[in-house]
Design an enzyme around this catalytic site. Structure first.
Site, PDB file in Angstrom:
ATOM      1  N   LYS A  32      54.697  51.197  38.185  1.00  0.00           N
ATOM      2  CA  LYS A  32      53.620  50.581  38.967  1.00  0.00           C
ATOM      3  C   LYS A  32      54.130  50.316  40.383  1.00  0.00           C
ATOM      4  O   LYS A  32      55.183  49.716  40.562  1.00  0.00           O
ATOM      5  CB  LYS A  32      53.176  49.259  38.337  1.00  0.00           C
ATOM      6  CG  LYS A  32      52.090  48.543  39.136  1.00  0.00           C
ATOM      7  CD  LYS A  32      51.511  47.370  38.369  1.00  0.00           C
ATOM      8  CE  LYS A  32      52.232  46.074  38.581  1.00  0.00           C
ATOM      9  NZ  LYS A  32      51.960  45.411  39.863  1.00  0.00           N
ATOM     10  N   ASP A  59      48.802  49.993  42.271  1.00  0.00           N
ATOM     11  CA  ASP A  59      48.138  48.695  42.068  1.00  0.00           C
ATOM     12  C   ASP A  59      47.758  48.076  43.408  1.00  0.00           C
ATOM     13  O   ASP A  59      48.458  47.208  43.922  1.00  0.00           O
ATOM     14  CB  ASP A  59      49.134  47.800  41.293  1.00  0.00           C
ATOM     15  CG  ASP A  59      48.633  46.395  41.032  1.00  0.00           C
ATOM     16  OD1 ASP A  59      47.410  46.167  41.124  1.00  0.00           O
ATOM     17  OD2 ASP A  59      49.471  45.524  40.723  1.00  0.00           O
ATOM     18  N   LYS A  61      44.406  47.043  44.101  1.00  0.00           N
ATOM     19  CA  LYS A  61      43.282  46.106  43.885  1.00  0.00           C
ATOM     20  C   LYS A  61      42.237  46.158  45.000  1.00  0.00           C
ATOM     21  O   LYS A  61      41.965  45.162  45.674  1.00  0.00           O
ATOM     22  CB  LYS A  61      43.802  44.667  43.745  1.00  0.00           C
ATOM     23  CG  LYS A  61      44.756  44.456  42.581  1.00  0.00           C
ATOM     24  CD  LYS A  61      45.114  42.992  42.417  1.00  0.00           C
ATOM     25  CE  LYS A  61      46.054  42.742  41.260  1.00  0.00           C
ATOM     26  NZ  LYS A  61      47.436  43.193  41.484  1.00  0.00           N
ATOM     27  N   ASP A  64      35.890  46.232  48.658  1.00  0.00           N
ATOM     28  CA  ASP A  64      35.268  46.370  49.983  1.00  0.00           C
ATOM     29  C   ASP A  64      33.861  46.932  49.759  1.00  0.00           C
ATOM     30  O   ASP A  64      33.420  47.060  48.615  1.00  0.00           O
ATOM     31  CB  ASP A  64      36.125  47.299  50.871  1.00  0.00           C
ATOM     32  CG  ASP A  64      35.976  46.986  52.362  1.00  0.00           C
ATOM     33  OD1 ASP A  64      34.836  46.751  52.809  1.00  0.00           O
ATOM     34  OD2 ASP A  64      36.995  46.988  53.065  1.00  0.00           O
ATOM     35  N   THR A 119      44.659  36.136  37.041  1.00  0.00           N
ATOM     36  CA  THR A 119      45.162  35.113  36.111  1.00  0.00           C
ATOM     37  C   THR A 119      45.629  33.861  36.859  1.00  0.00           C
ATOM     38  O   THR A 119      45.819  32.813  36.258  1.00  0.00           O
ATOM     39  CB  THR A 119      46.319  35.656  35.252  1.00  0.00           C
ATOM     40  OG1 THR A 119      47.196  36.389  36.103  1.00  0.00           O
ATOM     41  CG2 THR A 119      45.814  36.553  34.148  1.00  0.00           C
ATOM     42  N   ARG A 211      60.232  41.996  35.775  1.00  0.00           N
ATOM     43  CA  ARG A 211      61.574  41.417  35.772  1.00  0.00           C
ATOM     44  C   ARG A 211      62.382  41.566  34.482  1.00  0.00           C
ATOM     45  O   ARG A 211      63.600  41.731  34.567  1.00  0.00           O
ATOM     46  CB  ARG A 211      61.492  39.948  36.223  1.00  0.00           C
ATOM     47  CG  ARG A 211      61.189  39.845  37.715  1.00  0.00           C
ATOM     48  CD  ARG A 211      60.607  38.525  38.106  1.00  0.00           C
ATOM     49  NE  ARG A 211      59.262  38.341  37.566  1.00  0.00           N
ATOM     50  CZ  ARG A 211      58.541  37.247  37.738  1.00  0.00           C
ATOM     51  NH1 ARG A 211      59.019  36.245  38.435  1.00  0.00           N
ATOM     52  NH2 ARG A 211      57.320  37.164  37.226  1.00  0.00           N
TER      53      ARG A 211
HETATM   54  O1  C5P Z   1      58.064  40.510  36.526  1.00  0.00           O
HETATM   55  P1  C5P Z   1      56.825  40.473  35.673  1.00  0.00           P
HETATM   56  O2  C5P Z   1      56.999  41.127  34.319  1.00  0.00           O
HETATM   57  O3  C5P Z   1      56.241  39.082  35.571  1.00  0.00           O
HETATM   58  O4  C5P Z   1      55.789  41.373  36.491  1.00  0.00           O
HETATM   59  C1  C5P Z   1      54.460  41.555  36.083  1.00  0.00           C
HETATM   60  C2  C5P Z   1      53.735  42.446  37.048  1.00  0.00           C
HETATM   61  O5  C5P Z   1      52.359  42.461  36.702  1.00  0.00           O
HETATM   62  C3  C5P Z   1      53.810  42.001  38.510  1.00  0.00           C
HETATM   63  O6  C5P Z   1      53.784  43.178  39.321  1.00  0.00           O
HETATM   64  C4  C5P Z   1      52.549  41.195  38.691  1.00  0.00           C
HETATM   65  O7  C5P Z   1      52.094  41.198  40.010  1.00  0.00           O
HETATM   66  C5  C5P Z   1      51.574  41.947  37.775  1.00  0.00           C
HETATM   67  N1  C5P Z   1      50.432  41.146  37.297  1.00  0.00           N
HETATM   68  C6  C5P Z   1      50.580  39.993  36.556  1.00  0.00           C
HETATM   69  N2  C5P Z   1      49.468  39.309  36.129  1.00  0.00           N
HETATM   70  C7  C5P Z   1      48.250  39.752  36.432  1.00  0.00           C
HETATM   71  C8  C5P Z   1      48.083  40.910  37.173  1.00  0.00           C
HETATM   72  C9  C5P Z   1      49.205  41.594  37.601  1.00  0.00           C
HETATM   73  O8  C5P Z   1      51.709  39.592  36.247  1.00  0.00           O
HETATM   74  N3  C5P Z   1      47.192  39.106  35.968  1.00  0.00           N
END
Ligand code: C5P
Length: 232
Positions: A32, A59, A61, A64, A119, A211
């Site tokens: 992503k 990604d 998002k 517009d 979220t 992460r």
């Molecule tokens: O590091 P981590 O596993 O928390 O990363 C989750 C990824 O998913 C990040 O790129 C974050 O921006 C994205 N994301 C999220 N929750 C959402 C939408 C996208 O954690 N509702």
């Protein structure tokens, strides 16, 4: 479409990203690319990662007026990405225009996924800041249904919502789910989390994992563990 693990490459430079991806020698993971990396390095970064053999979820998002989204989706589609997204908040007219823009002359197109409510937005904030006086759950399901009716392929949601989304929009409507952590792993700033195995059990089609893989001592081993628990 099989279940897959998507690695969130939340890096801000080309070098960091390439160094990270070069660790993967055998199977090339689905990755992503978010706003941070895209705005830092541009479309060339997308082309380069694609050339390395990865599938790409871009990604960005989008939200517009329909004509702008349609023309922008046409540009994204020409980058040969595999998945991209927009805000369902932009209305069905915008989502339908997005599908039109994304569809290539040969009829193929990348998957298009909707964000419902972020979220990070609580029900209270939705009511006070956005003046939406419905339950968060009702709004999320309504937006998901709008996305389905507009011809989109799925939504980004929590694994905990995957079952309900499918009961409202149909089994084949995709659920792309972040908020994944290994059993006993560092939660970071995520709140409602599940393990890869639990996400599989709850019916997610794709898990987005950042992460737990990117910050792991051995990212390749962490990725393989995710795939083993979720996709095999
Ligand atoms: O590091 P981590 O596993 O928390 O990363 C989750 C990824 O998913 C990040 O790129 C974050 O921006 C994205 N994301 C999220 N929750 C959402 C939408 C996208 O954690 N509702």
């Amino acid at each position: 479409m099989g279940k897959d693990v998507i690695i969130a490459c939340d890096f801000s430079s080309r070098q960091q990203t390439i160094d990270f991806l070069n660790k993967f020698k055998d199977k090339k993971p689905f990755v992503k690319i978010g706003m941070e990396l895209f705005y830092a390095e541009g479309a060339e970064m997308v082309r380069e990662i694609k050339q390395m053999g990865h599938k790409i979820f871009l990604d960005l998002k989008l939200c517009d007026i329909p004509n702008t989204v349609k023309k922008t989706m046409k540009v994204l589609s020409s980058l040969d990405i595999d998945m991209c997204n927009l805000h369902a908040f932009g209305t069905k007219a915008m989502m339908e225009a997005a599908i039109e823009g994304l569809t290539r002359p040969d009829g193929t197109r990348p998957l298009l996924i909707a964000v419902t409510q972020l979220t990070s937005t609580s029900e209270e904030r939705m009511k006070t800041d956005l003046l939406i006086n419905e339950s968060l759950d009702k709004v999320v399901m309504h937006y998901a249904h709008n996305a389905m009716e507009s011809g989109l392929d799925g939504v980004v949601c929590s694994p905990l919502e995957a079952g309900k989304v499918k009961s409202v929009c149909g089994e084949s409507f995709l659920t792309v789910t972040p908020g994944v952590r290994f059993e006993g792993g560092d939660i970071g700033d995520q709140v409602r989390i599940t393990t890869p195995a639990k996400a599989k059990e709850l019916g997610s089609d794709y898990i987005v994992v950042g992460r737990p893989i990117t910050a792991a001592e051995n990212p390749v081993t962490a990725y393989e563990r995710c795939v083993r628990e979720f996709a095999e």
